[in-house]
Scaffold this motif. Sequence first.
Motif, PDB file in Angstrom:
ATOM      1  N   SER A  62      29.471   1.707  -2.867  1.00  0.00           N
ATOM      2  CA  SER A  62      30.351   1.262  -3.519  1.00  0.00           C
ATOM      3  C   SER A  62      30.207  -0.009  -4.135  1.00  0.00           C
ATOM      4  O   SER A  62      30.878  -0.441  -5.033  1.00  0.00           O
ATOM      5  CB  SER A  62      31.515   1.511  -2.825  1.00  0.00           C
ATOM      6  OG  SER A  62      31.408   0.850  -1.530  1.00  0.00           O
ATOM      7  N   ASP A  63      29.521  -0.822  -3.377  1.00  0.00           N
ATOM      8  CA  ASP A  63      29.247  -2.212  -3.769  1.00  0.00           C
ATOM      9  C   ASP A  63      28.102  -2.579  -4.512  1.00  0.00           C
ATOM     10  O   ASP A  63      28.013  -3.712  -5.213  1.00  0.00           O
ATOM     11  CB  ASP A  63      29.094  -3.326  -2.433  1.00  0.00           C
ATOM     12  CG  ASP A  63      27.777  -2.696  -1.501  1.00  0.00           C
ATOM     13  OD1 ASP A  63      27.526  -1.902  -1.697  1.00  0.00           O
ATOM     14  OD2 ASP A  63      27.441  -3.515  -0.736  1.00  0.00           O
ATOM     15  N   ASP A  64      27.414  -1.656  -5.041  1.00  0.00           N
ATOM     16  CA  ASP A  64      26.145  -1.408  -5.747  1.00  0.00           C
ATOM     17  C   ASP A  64      25.773  -0.054  -6.221  1.00  0.00           C
ATOM     18  O   ASP A  64      24.798   0.317  -5.487  1.00  0.00           O
ATOM     19  CB  ASP A  64      25.052  -2.352  -5.282  1.00  0.00           C
ATOM     20  CG  ASP A  64      24.073  -2.350  -6.291  1.00  0.00           C
ATOM     21  OD1 ASP A  64      24.156  -2.239  -7.436  1.00  0.00           O
ATOM     22  OD2 ASP A  64      22.753  -2.655  -5.774  1.00  0.00           O
ATOM     23  N   PRO A  65      26.788   0.626  -6.850  1.00  0.00           N
ATOM     24  CA  PRO A  65      26.342   2.213  -6.839  1.00  0.00           C
ATOM     25  C   PRO A  65      25.091   2.433  -7.613  1.00  0.00           C
ATOM     26  O   PRO A  65      24.811   1.843  -8.748  1.00  0.00           O
ATOM     27  CB  PRO A  65      27.674   2.632  -8.069  1.00  0.00           C
ATOM     28  CG  PRO A  65      28.584   1.573  -7.787  1.00  0.00           C
ATOM     29  CD  PRO A  65      27.877   0.322  -7.685  1.00  0.00           C
ATOM     30  N   PHE A  66      24.370   3.497  -7.367  1.00  0.00           N
ATOM     31  CA  PHE A  66      23.097   3.825  -7.754  1.00  0.00           C
ATOM     32  C   PHE A  66      22.850   5.386  -7.437  1.00  0.00           C
ATOM     33  O   PHE A  66      21.673   5.811  -8.081  1.00  0.00           O
ATOM     34  CB  PHE A  66      22.067   2.991  -7.129  1.00  0.00           C
ATOM     35  CG  PHE A  66      21.674   3.403  -5.521  1.00  0.00           C
ATOM     36  CD1 PHE A  66      20.831   4.402  -4.997  1.00  0.00           C
ATOM     37  CD2 PHE A  66      22.479   2.664  -4.489  1.00  0.00           C
ATOM     38  CE1 PHE A  66      20.549   4.470  -3.895  1.00  0.00           C
ATOM     39  CE2 PHE A  66      22.391   3.191  -3.012  1.00  0.00           C
ATOM     40  CZ  PHE A  66      21.441   3.969  -2.773  1.00  0.00           C
ATOM     41  N   GLN A  67      23.786   6.320  -6.923  1.00  0.00           N
ATOM     42  CA  GLN A  67      23.480   7.428  -6.846  1.00  0.00           C
ATOM     43  C   GLN A  67      24.679   8.284  -6.642  1.00  0.00           C
ATOM     44  O   GLN A  67      25.782   7.833  -6.025  1.00  0.00           O
ATOM     45  CB  GLN A  67      22.570   7.978  -5.687  1.00  0.00           C
ATOM     46  CG  GLN A  67      22.884   7.536  -4.254  1.00  0.00           C
ATOM     47  CD  GLN A  67      21.794   7.917  -3.163  1.00  0.00           C
ATOM     48  OE1 GLN A  67      22.119   7.423  -2.080  1.00  0.00           O
ATOM     49  NE2 GLN A  67      20.918   8.735  -3.569  1.00  0.00           N
ATOM     50  N   ARG A  68      24.660   9.764  -7.079  1.00  0.00           N
ATOM     51  CA  ARG A  68      25.931  10.492  -6.711  1.00  0.00           C
ATOM     52  C   ARG A  68      25.613  11.545  -5.583  1.00  0.00           C
ATOM     53  O   ARG A  68      24.742  12.427  -5.843  1.00  0.00           O
ATOM     54  CB  ARG A  68      26.288  11.240  -8.065  1.00  0.00           C
ATOM     55  CG  ARG A  68      27.276  12.075  -7.785  1.00  0.00           C
ATOM     56  CD  ARG A  68      28.158  12.483  -9.392  1.00  0.00           C
ATOM     57  NE  ARG A  68      27.291  13.590 -10.036  1.00  0.00           N
ATOM     58  CZ  ARG A  68      27.685  14.873  -9.682  1.00  0.00           C
ATOM     59  NH1 ARG A  68      28.491  15.278  -9.129  1.00  0.00           N
ATOM     60  NH2 ARG A  68      26.982  15.372 -11.054  1.00  0.00           N
ATOM     61  N   ILE A  69      26.189  11.575  -4.622  1.00  0.00           N
ATOM     62  CA  ILE A  69      26.058  12.305  -3.433  1.00  0.00           C
ATOM     63  C   ILE A  69      27.140  13.008  -3.019  1.00  0.00           C
ATOM     64  O   ILE A  69      27.048  13.661  -2.049  1.00  0.00           O
ATOM     65  CB  ILE A  69      25.280  11.609  -2.363  1.00  0.00           C
ATOM     66  CG1 ILE A  69      26.186  10.225  -1.987  1.00  0.00           C
ATOM     67  CG2 ILE A  69      23.749  11.041  -2.589  1.00  0.00           C
ATOM     68  CD1 ILE A  69      25.611   9.613  -0.611  1.00  0.00           C
ATOM     69  N   ASP A  70      28.340  12.656  -3.647  1.00  0.00           N
ATOM     70  CA  ASP A  70      29.821  13.141  -3.190  1.00  0.00           C
ATOM     71  C   ASP A  70      30.043  14.174  -4.270  1.00  0.00           C
ATOM     72  O   ASP A  70      30.114  13.727  -5.505  1.00  0.00           O
ATOM     73  CB  ASP A  70      30.709  12.172  -2.928  1.00  0.00           C
ATOM     74  CG  ASP A  70      30.359  11.095  -2.017  1.00  0.00           C
ATOM     75  OD1 ASP A  70      30.676  11.397  -0.466  1.00  0.00           O
ATOM     76  OD2 ASP A  70      29.622  10.236  -2.107  1.00  0.00           O
TER      77      ASP A  70
END
Length: 657
Positions: free
Chosen positions: A614-622
């Motif tokens: 959340s402080d540096d988004p880089f992937q989608r896992i949810d």
Amino acid sequence: MMKPMLRGDLLSKLDIGLPEIFPAVGLPALALVFGLQSIRSLVAGLTWTLGDTYSLGAPILGAVALLIFGASFLAGPLRRRLSYRHLILFSLGSLILFRLFLQFWHGLPLLTVVWAGLAVIALVIFLPIYLDEVRREGNAAMPLFAGGFLGGIVLDTLLYGGAGTYDLVWQQTPLPIIVTVINAGLLVGLVFKYLENHNDSASFNFKGKAGAWLAIGPFIFLQLIILQNIPALTTLTGWGTNGAFLWIIVSQAFGIMAAYYFHSLQEDTIYFITLFSAGILLTFSLFPYLSGWPGAILLFLGQIAASQLFFAIVTGMASGSRRSGALSLPISNGIGMTLLMVFILGYYASYQIALPYNNSILLALAAVLVAGGAMTSLRHMGPRLRIGHRQWSQSLIAVIAAVILPVALLFTTPAVSAGTDTGFPLRIATYNLHNGFSAEGTLNLEALALDIEESGADVVALQEISRGWLVSGRVDMLEWLSQRLNMPYYFGPSSGPFWGNAILSRYPIASAVNIPLPSEGLPLERSFIAAILEINGRNFQVIAVHLHHVADDSDIRVEQVSALLSFYGNTARTVIMGDFNAEPNDPEIKLMRAAGLRDVLLSIEPPPAYTFRSDDPFQRIDYIWVSPDLTWSEVSLTTGTASDHHGVIATVNDPSP
């Protein structure tokens, strides 16, 4: 020639009034309250601030922890260089100061860990210095210290339970601040009152039968992990926080009164009671996670036994029983405090790496050391106690006062409203709560509650729910959020009884099951919840899941997804939500698509809807997946860093009549 007097014929008179009792009992009690709060803050900070936010490895964290608790070995050298008065002022002044820093600090979480560490250092230096001086003051002083120490555990439980298990350290609202400042003010007053009436002695003698005091660390470990753990009892019994709170307070109060009573009996009886207490505590430590009434009763007996054994340890070190050639008090204290940290690290390390033991064995080992310390101390037992009627009356008044708060909360806290069927559309969300800690490493349940509240979700799948884990602040996240949001819940433990997944729902939960996922050989086991909601008079299935987290272990997640899909079986009117720890093109996610499930986040891509970090988004896992018969709209993500994940939110509708 004078006939020698038997030890059992010696009596230590405790028929003294409140003006004398209050400083002797209140000083160690209030100091211990600040100390226990600081220990809980430190352990959580090491885990989530240093370990997670700053990515420090277990060896470094272990070294830091052992350095802090190992500072207790400095008590001896410091006492040789400083006067008793100066050392008491230094240690207690530092404890008060840094505990206040913890309460008022709003800045860098790293400094929160520093303040907590310094407060703990102050406590572990204070204890042996103060206890050694108490031994000089006569046989009546040691039982008062024991009562004060055990009373400190009761007072700490009152503050902890009164805050809904959400420690005051983490709250900056007016009431926690006021309570902390009052505690600090009382402790300052007691320090100066004590020193005013105390003749400073230049001499000191740490020698004597003090080896039993090394059980202090194991004793505190048992209290922190299970005996004082309100969320643990809540989870095991299903009573709710306030019911568990009352039960633990009553057991602690009975434990103190029983300890005083037992030590007023004949010497042979004291030996028998201590041996019996050792057996009870060992039995409890071997079966610490019994559910329902059996578990509650065993905890009650275990608390009484632990209090009796601690009392025996302390009174056995009375000044009259000093002998040379044993461990000194600072060394025993240093070993004990080091054991405390080793036990805590060993207990929770088993959830991170495969170890050749079950963590509950550490509870049994701690119980053995406490029991052994009591039996060793009784070999040099001091005088029996003679307690006046006035003291028993005062004790009864104290017990009544202690139960007022939990009884009041039990009868005044409103029950969470049962869910109601308001039909479609249905607002749903999935949110990995990161054990309650923000991306910066601060425990902030209110920020998480606001995220859920602002989402407007009627049903929320939650992952990383901690219910009493010391490394996560020992808060019952689920009970607290349920009360705060007025949403009933279903909890599905996955790794041990106190950590797992949950579903919050404003809709009636007709039934729910918790099903383990393939986790053989994994330190952190996984499961999923399948709940049936009643919507428009028909069943609607919600599945909440959290898959294995190691990035390179896709094969394990494929196996877990296969088990999940086997349960799903193409059931209509189903949503599957959770943290899959896999990206959209990974094999385990392709299995979900191949099963005909639809990924709602595709509605807002491109750009990619990154959910971590959340402080540096880089992937989608949810993900939120819906069965082919459902439609969806209004897809979004939470914002901010209340967790290290962003939550996923969507509105779901059933177009069928």
